[in-house]
Every structure is written in C-alpha cells, then in structure tokens.
Design a protein around this motif. Structure first.
Motif, PDB file in Angstrom:
ATOM      1  N   GLY A 179       0.808  -1.211   0.000  1.00 42.68           N
ATOM      2  CA  GLY A 179       0.000   0.000   0.000  1.00 42.68           C
ATOM      3  C   GLY A 179       0.841   1.261   0.000  1.00 42.68           C
ATOM      4  O   GLY A 179       0.529   2.224  -0.704  1.00 42.68           O
ATOM      5  N   LEU A 180       1.919   1.271   0.789  1.00 39.94           N
ATOM      6  CA  LEU A 180       2.813   2.424   0.796  1.00 39.94           C
ATOM      7  C   LEU A 180       3.450   2.648  -0.568  1.00 39.94           C
ATOM      8  O   LEU A 180       3.496   3.781  -1.070  1.00 39.94           O
ATOM      9  CB  LEU A 180       3.904   2.221   1.857  1.00 39.94           C
ATOM     10  N   ALA A 182       3.420   5.712  -5.677  1.00 37.19           N
ATOM     11  CA  ALA A 182       3.478   5.667  -7.136  1.00 37.19           C
ATOM     12  C   ALA A 182       2.283   6.389  -7.753  1.00 37.19           C
ATOM     13  O   ALA A 182       2.428   7.144  -8.729  1.00 37.19           O
ATOM     14  CB  ALA A 182       3.535   4.220  -7.614  1.00 37.19           C
ATOM     15  N   MET A 183       1.104   6.195  -7.188  1.00 33.82           N
ATOM     16  CA  MET A 183      -0.085   6.824  -7.747  1.00 33.82           C
ATOM     17  C   MET A 183      -0.073   8.334  -7.512  1.00 33.82           C
ATOM     18  O   MET A 183      -0.599   9.097  -8.321  1.00 33.82           O
ATOM     19  CB  MET A 183      -1.338   6.196  -7.137  1.00 33.82           C
ATOM     20  N   ALA A 184       0.527   8.775  -6.401  1.00 34.25           N
ATOM     21  CA  ALA A 184       0.579  10.204  -6.112  1.00 34.25           C
ATOM     22  C   ALA A 184       1.639  10.922  -6.940  1.00 34.25           C
ATOM     23  O   ALA A 184       1.441  12.083  -7.328  1.00 34.25           O
ATOM     24  CB  ALA A 184       0.851  10.427  -4.622  1.00 34.25           C
ATOM     25  N   LEU A 185       2.743  10.237  -7.219  1.00 30.34           N
ATOM     26  CA  LEU A 185       3.865  10.893  -7.886  1.00 30.34           C
ATOM     27  C   LEU A 185       3.887  10.679  -9.395  1.00 30.34           C
ATOM     28  O   LEU A 185       4.554  11.426 -10.115  1.00 30.34           O
ATOM     29  CB  LEU A 185       5.192  10.390  -7.292  1.00 30.34           C
ATOM     30  N   THR A 207      -1.848   6.956   1.840  1.00 27.31           N
ATOM     31  CA  THR A 207      -0.522   7.366   1.386  1.00 27.31           C
ATOM     32  C   THR A 207      -0.619   8.277   0.175  1.00 27.31           C
ATOM     33  O   THR A 207       0.070   9.304   0.088  1.00 27.31           O
ATOM     34  CB  THR A 207       0.324   6.134   1.041  1.00 27.31           C
ATOM     35  N   CYS A 208      -1.471   7.908  -0.769  1.00 26.22           N
ATOM     36  CA  CYS A 208      -1.651   8.724  -1.972  1.00 26.22           C
ATOM     37  C   CYS A 208      -2.128  10.126  -1.608  1.00 26.22           C
ATOM     38  O   CYS A 208      -1.575  11.133  -2.084  1.00 26.22           O
ATOM     39  CB  CYS A 208      -2.636   8.040  -2.908  1.00 26.22           C
ATOM     40  N   GLU A 209      -3.152  10.225  -0.784  1.00 27.28           N
ATOM     41  CA  GLU A 209      -3.680  11.536  -0.406  1.00 27.28           C
ATOM     42  C   GLU A 209      -2.654  12.315   0.414  1.00 27.28           C
ATOM     43  O   GLU A 209      -2.538  13.545   0.270  1.00 27.28           O
ATOM     44  CB  GLU A 209      -4.974  11.360   0.392  1.00 27.28           C
ATOM     45  N   GLY A 210      -1.909  11.633   1.275  1.00 25.13           N
ATOM     46  CA  GLY A 210      -0.910  12.321   2.078  1.00 25.13           C
ATOM     47  C   GLY A 210       0.221  12.888   1.248  1.00 25.13           C
ATOM     48  O   GLY A 210       0.646  14.030   1.441  1.00 25.13           O
ATOM     49  N   VAL A 211       0.728  12.093   0.310  1.00 26.73           N
ATOM     50  CA  VAL A 211       1.831  12.560  -0.540  1.00 26.73           C
ATOM     51  C   VAL A 211       1.356  13.690  -1.455  1.00 26.73           C
ATOM     52  O   VAL A 211       2.081  14.652  -1.701  1.00 26.73           O
ATOM     53  CB  VAL A 211       2.408  11.385  -1.353  1.00 26.73           C
ATOM     54  N   LEU A 268      14.333  10.413  -1.553  1.00 27.81           N
ATOM     55  CA  LEU A 268      13.166  11.283  -1.680  1.00 27.81           C
ATOM     56  C   LEU A 268      11.976  10.733  -0.894  1.00 27.81           C
ATOM     57  O   LEU A 268      11.269  11.475  -0.203  1.00 27.81           O
ATOM     58  CB  LEU A 268      12.798  11.438  -3.156  1.00 27.81           C
ATOM     59  N   LEU A 269      11.795   9.418  -0.989  1.00 31.79           N
ATOM     60  CA  LEU A 269      10.656   8.814  -0.310  1.00 31.79           C
ATOM     61  C   LEU A 269      10.857   8.776   1.202  1.00 31.79           C
ATOM     62  O   LEU A 269       9.950   9.127   1.966  1.00 31.79           O
ATOM     63  CB  LEU A 269      10.423   7.401  -0.844  1.00 31.79           C
TER      64      LEU A 269
END
Length: 261
Positions: free
Chosen positions: A86-87, A92-95, A149-153, A174-175
């Motif tokens: 999930g992390l 990946a989906m956020a970036l 994680t997606c929303e947070g990033v 970076l991560l």
C-alpha cells in the motif's frame, strides 16, 4: 489561570482516567442483571462469572493461546505485506500521472468491494489453507494504506519536491526523507484503519474456513452450543482489536510529537 490550563490540569487527575471504565462497567452491570433475571435462557446468555471461569480454563489448557497465536501470526504476516504494498502503490499513484491514469480507476473500483464479499472467491482460488487467510488480510490492509498514502503525498507542498529536485535526491532518499515524513499523519491513520479492518476480516474468514484461530474457536463452540466459549472468543477479539488500535495511536503520538493538538 486560563481555561486551557484548567483543562490540562484536569487531564493529570487520576480520576479523569477512571472515566474510561464507566461504559465497560455499565455494560458488565447490565449483563449481570439480565443474566440473573432469567429473561433469557442460561444457554444463550451466560453469566459473566461463568464466562470468566471458562476463560481461565481455556488459558490454563493453552487452547486460547494457541488460537490467538494463530490469528495474530496471520495478521502480522498479511499486514506487513499489505502495508508495504500500500505504501509503495500509494506513492506511485501520487507521484506518477501515468500510474494514476492507468491504475487509478481500477484501484478506486476494487477498494469499494468489501473484503468479506471476496472470501468465497479467494477460497476457490487459494483453498482454505493459510494462503487464503493471509491474502484476505493483505487485501483489507492494502487499500486503506494505499489511499491514505496517496492523499498524504499529494498534500505535500510542491516546494518540498522542488528542493529535492535541486538537490538531485535519489528516489529512495526522496521517499524516506521527504515524502514519508511529510505525509506521516495520514499514513499513520491509514495504517490504523487498515489494521482494524484486517483484524475484523481475518476473524470473519476464520469463522468460515479455518482449523485454528479465534474465529474457528468461536464457530466450533457455536456448533457445540458452548456459548460461554463463544463469548470468551468475542471478548478476546474485541480486546485484541482495541489493544492494536491503541498501540498504533500511541505510536502516532510518539512519532508526531511535533504536531499541535
């Protein structure tokens, strides 16, 4: 002498923490009254003292520890894999616009499917052995963690990434040093939600197909009309879930000590 000072001083009083026991004690009192009233058959509503005696017997025989150990080992293994995936996928989906474009619609569709609804399908694919239970825990953990994680990033200020780009930080750095620390609050919330859902789904899966675990103990006791054992299993399930959630809450407070209340 402000109101905030008075509120802080009340938190330090010992009796303030005793309020946490009000609702459990009220439930226990209602349980005792109903059990002793004879309104329900003793086979259906077992008095608390008999449930406690059964708990002691199961603990002394080692049966309860064995079932609890099986459930917790499945939960730990599935949670580690589900949270890790999930992390990674959430980042990946956020970036990556490409990951969001190609995988986002399917992700948001599958996360709406209740994990319990997938149990029959997972049984057909993986059988009723350990793999099925671990996979259902992974599924229950993956989606809340990935979404959080997606929303947070995505909520991280763009300037953070611009500075990282100027510094030419490699992706792992970076991560670990930018994305995860900045997005820690929603990520920890996602981990808490994922752990709670995974625990509930695991016990439900054990009710349907397992040869060990708290869910299997509850189901076998139901078939044998041992309601006292069923109630022990239910109470232990609730206490374990509460302990796990409070443990992550404590971790969240320690990690986010800088965050204003």
């Amino acid at each position: 002498m402000s109101s905030s000072w008075r509120a802080d001083s009340m938190r330090t009083l010992p009796w303030h923490h005793l309020t946490l026991l009000v609702s459990p004690l009220a439930l226990l009192a209602a349980w005792i009254v109903l059990a002793d009233s004879g309104a329900f058959p003793r086979q259906l509503l077992v008095p608390p003292r008999e449930v406690w005696q059964t708990f002691e017997q199961l603990l002394a025989s080692g049966e309860l520890r064995e079932h609890l150990g099986s459930s917790l080992s499945r939960l730990a293994l599935g949670f580690v894999f589900g949270a890790g995936a999930g992390l990674a996928f959430g980042c990946a989906m956020a970036l990556s616009p490409g990951v969001e474009a190609y995988c986002g619609p399917l992700f948001h569709t599958l996360r709406q499917v209740p994990s319990i609804a997938l149990i029959p399908m997972f049984i057909l694919f993986f059988g009723v052995e350990e793999t099925f239970k671990i996979v259902i825990v992974i599924k229950a953990t993956f989606f809340p963690v990935a979404l959080a994680t997606c929303e947070g990033v995505r909520g991280i200020p763009r300037s953070y990434f611009e500075v990282a780009q100027v510094q030419r930080l490699p992706l792992p750095t970076l991560l670990t040093q930018v994305a995860f620390p900045a997005a820690a609050p929603p990520i920890l919330t996602g981990l808490r939600i994922g752990l709670s859902r995974a625990w509930m789904v695991l016990v439900a899966a054990e009710l349907l197909a397992a040869d060990s675990g708290l869910g299997q103990m509850i189901e076998m006791s139901r078939q044998m009309l041992r309601i006292d054992v069923v109630m022990v299993g239910v109470l232990v399930t609730g206490l374990v879930g509460f302990t796990l959630d409070q443990g992550l809450r404590l971790l969240e407070r320690r990690v986010l000590r800088w965050k204003p209340l």
